[in-house]
Design an enzyme around this catalytic site. Structure first.
Site, PDB file in Angstrom:
ATOM      1  N   SER A  11       9.620  22.871   7.985  1.00  0.00           N
ATOM      2  CA  SER A  11      10.805  23.554   8.463  1.00  0.00           C
ATOM      3  C   SER A  11      11.402  22.823   9.621  1.00  0.00           C
ATOM      4  O   SER A  11      12.059  23.582  10.812  1.00  0.00           O
ATOM      5  CB  SER A  11      10.574  24.821   9.006  1.00  0.00           C
ATOM      6  OG  SER A  11       9.560  24.837   9.759  1.00  0.00           O
ATOM      7  N   THR A  44       9.723  18.791  15.491  1.00  0.00           N
ATOM      8  CA  THR A  44      11.332  18.646  15.929  1.00  0.00           C
ATOM      9  C   THR A  44      11.362  19.356  17.192  1.00  0.00           C
ATOM     10  O   THR A  44      12.006  18.995  18.161  1.00  0.00           O
ATOM     11  CB  THR A  44      12.180  19.097  14.886  1.00  0.00           C
ATOM     12  OG1 THR A  44      11.794  18.332  13.654  1.00  0.00           O
ATOM     13  CG2 THR A  44      13.577  18.900  15.480  1.00  0.00           C
ATOM     14  N   TYR A  46       9.637  19.986  19.695  1.00  0.00           N
ATOM     15  CA  TYR A  46       9.314  19.657  21.045  1.00  0.00           C
ATOM     16  C   TYR A  46       9.586  18.055  21.263  1.00  0.00           C
ATOM     17  O   TYR A  46       9.283  17.458  22.228  1.00  0.00           O
ATOM     18  CB  TYR A  46       7.633  19.336  20.797  1.00  0.00           C
ATOM     19  CG  TYR A  46       7.137  20.886  20.555  1.00  0.00           C
ATOM     20  CD1 TYR A  46       6.633  21.549  21.478  1.00  0.00           C
ATOM     21  CD2 TYR A  46       6.720  21.249  19.196  1.00  0.00           C
ATOM     22  CE1 TYR A  46       6.352  22.741  21.424  1.00  0.00           C
ATOM     23  CE2 TYR A  46       6.273  22.455  19.244  1.00  0.00           C
ATOM     24  CZ  TYR A  46       5.827  23.386  20.160  1.00  0.00           C
ATOM     25  OH  TYR A  46       5.565  24.556  20.176  1.00  0.00           O
ATOM     26  N   ALA A  47      10.717  17.355  20.652  1.00  0.00           N
ATOM     27  CA  ALA A  47      11.301  16.429  20.755  1.00  0.00           C
ATOM     28  C   ALA A  47      12.022  16.327  21.965  1.00  0.00           C
ATOM     29  O   ALA A  47      12.981  17.134  22.034  1.00  0.00           O
ATOM     30  CB  ALA A  47      12.085  15.738  19.540  1.00  0.00           C
ATOM     31  N   GLY A  50      15.856  12.503  22.203  1.00  0.00           N
ATOM     32  CA  GLY A  50      17.211  12.731  21.669  1.00  0.00           C
ATOM     33  C   GLY A  50      17.377  12.015  20.423  1.00  0.00           C
ATOM     34  O   GLY A  50      16.403  11.590  19.616  1.00  0.00           O
ATOM     35  N   GLU A 116      16.306   4.726  26.849  1.00  0.00           N
ATOM     36  CA  GLU A 116      14.968   4.674  26.682  1.00  0.00           C
ATOM     37  C   GLU A 116      14.146   3.289  26.523  1.00  0.00           C
ATOM     38  O   GLU A 116      14.806   2.356  26.233  1.00  0.00           O
ATOM     39  CB  GLU A 116      14.529   5.641  25.755  1.00  0.00           C
ATOM     40  CG  GLU A 116      14.833   7.017  25.935  1.00  0.00           C
ATOM     41  CD  GLU A 116      14.535   8.154  24.947  1.00  0.00           C
ATOM     42  OE1 GLU A 116      13.781   7.874  23.976  1.00  0.00           O
ATOM     43  OE2 GLU A 116      14.841   9.378  24.987  1.00  0.00           O
ATOM     44  N   HIS A 241       2.120   7.585  22.701  1.00  0.00           N
ATOM     45  CA  HIS A 241       3.156   7.867  23.708  1.00  0.00           C
ATOM     46  C   HIS A 241       2.329   7.336  25.186  1.00  0.00           C
ATOM     47  O   HIS A 241       1.476   8.099  25.307  1.00  0.00           O
ATOM     48  CB  HIS A 241       3.655   9.141  23.864  1.00  0.00           C
ATOM     49  CG  HIS A 241       4.948   9.183  24.535  1.00  0.00           C
ATOM     50  ND1 HIS A 241       4.780   9.228  25.982  1.00  0.00           N
ATOM     51  CD2 HIS A 241       6.151   9.465  24.383  1.00  0.00           C
ATOM     52  CE1 HIS A 241       6.154   9.319  26.393  1.00  0.00           C
ATOM     53  NE2 HIS A 241       7.019   9.327  25.331  1.00  0.00           N
ATOM     54  N   ARG A 288       7.007   1.321  23.363  1.00  0.00           N
ATOM     55  CA  ARG A 288       5.826   2.084  23.504  1.00  0.00           C
ATOM     56  C   ARG A 288       4.366   1.302  23.396  1.00  0.00           C
ATOM     57  O   ARG A 288       3.161   1.722  24.097  1.00  0.00           O
ATOM     58  CB  ARG A 288       5.848   3.199  22.822  1.00  0.00           C
ATOM     59  CG  ARG A 288       6.891   4.124  23.239  1.00  0.00           C
ATOM     60  CD  ARG A 288       7.031   5.548  22.317  1.00  0.00           C
ATOM     61  NE  ARG A 288       8.317   6.030  22.694  1.00  0.00           N
ATOM     62  CZ  ARG A 288       8.639   7.222  22.266  1.00  0.00           C
ATOM     63  NH1 ARG A 288       8.214   7.427  20.956  1.00  0.00           N
ATOM     64  NH2 ARG A 288       9.757   7.956  22.619  1.00  0.00           N
ATOM     65  N   HIS A 349       1.127  10.269  19.316  1.00  0.00           N
ATOM     66  CA  HIS A 349       2.319  10.820  19.379  1.00  0.00           C
ATOM     67  C   HIS A 349       3.383  10.518  18.078  1.00  0.00           C
ATOM     68  O   HIS A 349       3.888  11.590  17.853  1.00  0.00           O
ATOM     69  CB  HIS A 349       3.387   9.734  20.348  1.00  0.00           C
ATOM     70  CG  HIS A 349       4.594  10.375  20.866  1.00  0.00           C
ATOM     71  ND1 HIS A 349       4.861  11.783  21.316  1.00  0.00           N
ATOM     72  CD2 HIS A 349       5.804   9.801  20.599  1.00  0.00           C
ATOM     73  CE1 HIS A 349       6.208  11.948  21.075  1.00  0.00           C
ATOM     74  NE2 HIS A 349       6.842  10.785  20.960  1.00  0.00           N
ATOM     75  N   ARG A 384       7.814   2.338  16.206  1.00  0.00           N
ATOM     76  CA  ARG A 384       9.121   3.118  16.280  1.00  0.00           C
ATOM     77  C   ARG A 384       9.754   2.736  17.761  1.00  0.00           C
ATOM     78  O   ARG A 384       9.259   2.982  18.837  1.00  0.00           O
ATOM     79  CB  ARG A 384       8.744   4.331  16.137  1.00  0.00           C
ATOM     80  CG  ARG A 384      10.130   5.401  16.286  1.00  0.00           C
ATOM     81  CD  ARG A 384       9.857   6.845  16.006  1.00  0.00           C
ATOM     82  NE  ARG A 384       9.080   7.539  17.125  1.00  0.00           N
ATOM     83  CZ  ARG A 384       9.452   8.315  17.837  1.00  0.00           C
ATOM     84  NH1 ARG A 384      10.677   8.381  17.947  1.00  0.00           N
ATOM     85  NH2 ARG A 384       8.632   8.856  19.027  1.00  0.00           N
ATOM     86  N   SER A 389      13.677   8.445  15.467  1.00  0.00           N
ATOM     87  CA  SER A 389      12.777   9.599  14.589  1.00  0.00           C
ATOM     88  C   SER A 389      13.752  10.392  14.040  1.00  0.00           C
ATOM     89  O   SER A 389      13.862  10.889  12.867  1.00  0.00           O
ATOM     90  CB  SER A 389      11.532  10.023  15.061  1.00  0.00           C
ATOM     91  OG  SER A 389      11.634  10.427  16.338  1.00  0.00           O
ATOM     92  N   LEU A 390      14.415  11.185  14.956  1.00  0.00           N
ATOM     93  CA  LEU A 390      15.315  12.152  14.580  1.00  0.00           C
ATOM     94  C   LEU A 390      16.538  11.735  13.980  1.00  0.00           C
ATOM     95  O   LEU A 390      17.041  12.215  12.717  1.00  0.00           O
ATOM     96  CB  LEU A 390      15.877  13.133  15.911  1.00  0.00           C
ATOM     97  CG  LEU A 390      14.766  13.644  16.724  1.00  0.00           C
ATOM     98  CD1 LEU A 390      15.435  14.535  17.828  1.00  0.00           C
ATOM     99  CD2 LEU A 390      14.131  14.925  15.997  1.00  0.00           C
TER     100      LEU A 390
END
Length: 519
Positions: A11, A44, A46-47, A50, A116, A241, A288, A349, A384, A389-390
């Site tokens: 979800s 999601t 805890y992201a 952005g 970032e 991370h 990263r 991460h 990544r 990712s989002l």
């Protein structure tokens, strides 16, 4: 037996985006979302950072974002996938806005874009430092407006139903027919028979114990797909991370967002030396993998448990406005960032590999789809790029939807046997599960961490085999519990990470093996 057109397991942003789109398109078709905790509990949520989207056409371009992604992926990205995802970004963002998601704007009313590590321009759309939380809120609000979506919270998907479960079913094609589901509130196990199943189960961070992920991130979807014989790829590329808040007890760690370094924070060792310029010309804004490996090197040289993130030179009022959650969390730990350095350490991460899917989100099993962090799309390659990712979850959820929007939802006439737990008993020795879990997590941290070696990986396989056999024996004789299933899934995931690490003979991106260094 419950029947549905679409079974969505997970979800987070991927599962909910698909569910909203398909439910809006086909009001007469049924969507069931299964999630093992509260409906809003996901990676999601805890992201912090952005969604990376090209919006400022004067300074930024798709070409620049594509280039940044390819550089971060270290030659292993699928370029056609990278182009597809990045060019779709603005459209998918517009949909989030239509569903009610709010993002920060500047004084001129335009999006307040962040920058970032690995990004050449300001392009990260965010909501303070709780972007994922805001997206999850908006998606759930939309889901609750659609009567043909049912969310089953505190329900755990045990295994996918495939040809292997069926009697007298002959087919050369491996297909998925739904899943066996465990109701954690009642203890009941039932079958959801689905015309189509979507895995959107998120990441694997808890395999390492020290992680920025929530406790639900146990690799369930990947493990289920693996046991069902789906193709799993690139599992060696675990992204650590660089800057999780150091906790002495070493459990799930609070993330100090990449955007804090984008805001101007410096990494220092115990002596106060700003060390990142020694490793990379981009300093704190290197990708990263480089920042994590640099910190790992500093810790090995010093023997210290952590390094520091120095924000004391920054505009503190602006910091509080941009990162209120981080500022307050540090205060809770008696760290005043105006005067104190933040102790940080790399933590597990994000997984760049996972269930292999094509551009439509199809797995190698018929009627089984996947999107989000549990997948390997080819976007991330060996590492990544921050806040991609989002974006990937939004685009691939849309791609899966687009494929289904042109297809009938065809029911199958197969007869699925009930779950059989005859002869099993309730496990009295819960301590065995916890003991094996701690052993597994220590094994992965110590032998399969940021810097690996063939010797450590081979030792890890031997130790993992012992844990595997003990847990499988316990699984066969015990009634289902969530903790036992999660442990079993984490063992499968660990096996995949170690085996695919041994298969990789060249260091790329987030994967570094000392035996692959040319001498």
């Amino acid at each position: 037996m419950v029947n549905t057109d679409y079974l969505v397991i997970g979800s987070g942003i991927a599962g909910l985006t698909f569910s909203v789109k398909i439910a809006e398109k086909f009001p007469d078709r049924k969507v069931i979302v299964v999630t093992k905790a509260n409906e809003d509990e996901s990676n999601t949520k805890y992201a912090q950072g952005g969604v990376a989207v090209v919006l400022d056409k004067e300074k930024d371009s798709f070409k620049k974002h594509i280039k940044d992604t390819l550089i971060a992926g270290d030659g292993l990205c699928k370029e056609d996938v990278v182009k597809l995802v990045i060019k779709e970004g603005p459209k998918r963002l517009k949909e989030l806005l239509l569903w009610g998601a709010n993002f920060d704007v500047n004084d001129s009313g335009k999006f307040d874009l962040g920058k970032e590590g690995g990004h050449s321009e300001y392009r990260v759309v965010h909501h303070k430092d709780i972007t994922g939380y805001e997206i999850e809120r908006a998606l759930l609000a939309r889901v609750h407006q659609l009567p043909n979506i049912t969310i089953l919270s505190h329900h755990f998907a045990i295994d996918l139903v495939t040809n292997h479960h069926l009697k007298n079913y002959e087919s050369e094609t491996l297909s998925c027919f739904g899943a066996y589901i465990f109701n954690q509130n009642t203890g009941e196990i039932f079958t959801i028979k689905a015309n189509n199943t979507l895995l959107a189960t998120g990441g694997i961070g808890c395999v390492y114990g020290h992680t920025t992920n929530p406790v639900i991130a146990t690799g369930d979807g990947i493990a289920m797909a693996y046991r069902a014989k789906a193709r799993i790829k690139d599992m060696e590329f675990v992204q650590f991370h660089p800057t999780a808040l150091y906790e002495e007890q070493g459990e799930s760690a609070f993330l100090i967002s990449e955007a804090v370094r984008g805001f101007g924070a410096h990494l220092r060792n115990k002596k106060g030396h700003r060390f990142m310029p020694d490793y990379d010309e981009r300093a704190e804004l290197a990708s990263r993998d480089i920042v994590s490996q640099s910190i790992d090197s500093e810790l090995k040289k010093s023997g210290e448990p952590h390094v520091y993130l120095d924000c004391t030179h920054l505009d503190i009022e602006a910091f509080k406005n941009h990162f209120p959650n981080i500022y307050n969390k540090c205060l809770e730990r008696h760290i005043n960032i105006e005067t104190d350095w933040i102790p940080v350490v790399p933590a597990s991460h994000y997984l760049c590999g996972g269930i292999k899917v094509n551009k439509k989100g199809k797995t190698t099993i018929n009627n089984l789809f996947a999107c989000g962090e549990c997948t390997r799309t080819g976007l991330h390659g060996a590492n990544r790029l921050a806040s991609n990712s989002l974006l990937e979850a939004l685009v691939y959820a849309h791609n899966v939807y687009k494929y289904h929007s042109k297809r009938e939802s065809e029911p199958t006439d197969v007869i699925i046997p009930d779950w059989n737990d005859e002869g099993t008993t309730i496990p009295e020795e819960h301590i065995l599960i916890q003991h094996n879990l701690k052993q597994l997590q220590a094994l992965m941290r110590n032998y399969v961490g940021i810097v690996r070696s063939n010797k450590r990986l081979k030792r890890a396989i031997k130790h993992l085999d012992l844990i595997y056999h003990e847990v499988e024996e316990l699984y066969k004789e015990s009634k289902i519990t969530t903790s036992l299933c999660e442990l079993r899934n984490m063992i499968n995931v660990s096996h995949l990470i170690i085996r695919q690490s041994l298969d990789r003979k060249e260091n790329k991106g987030g994967y570094y093996n000392v035996d692959n260094v040319k001498k």
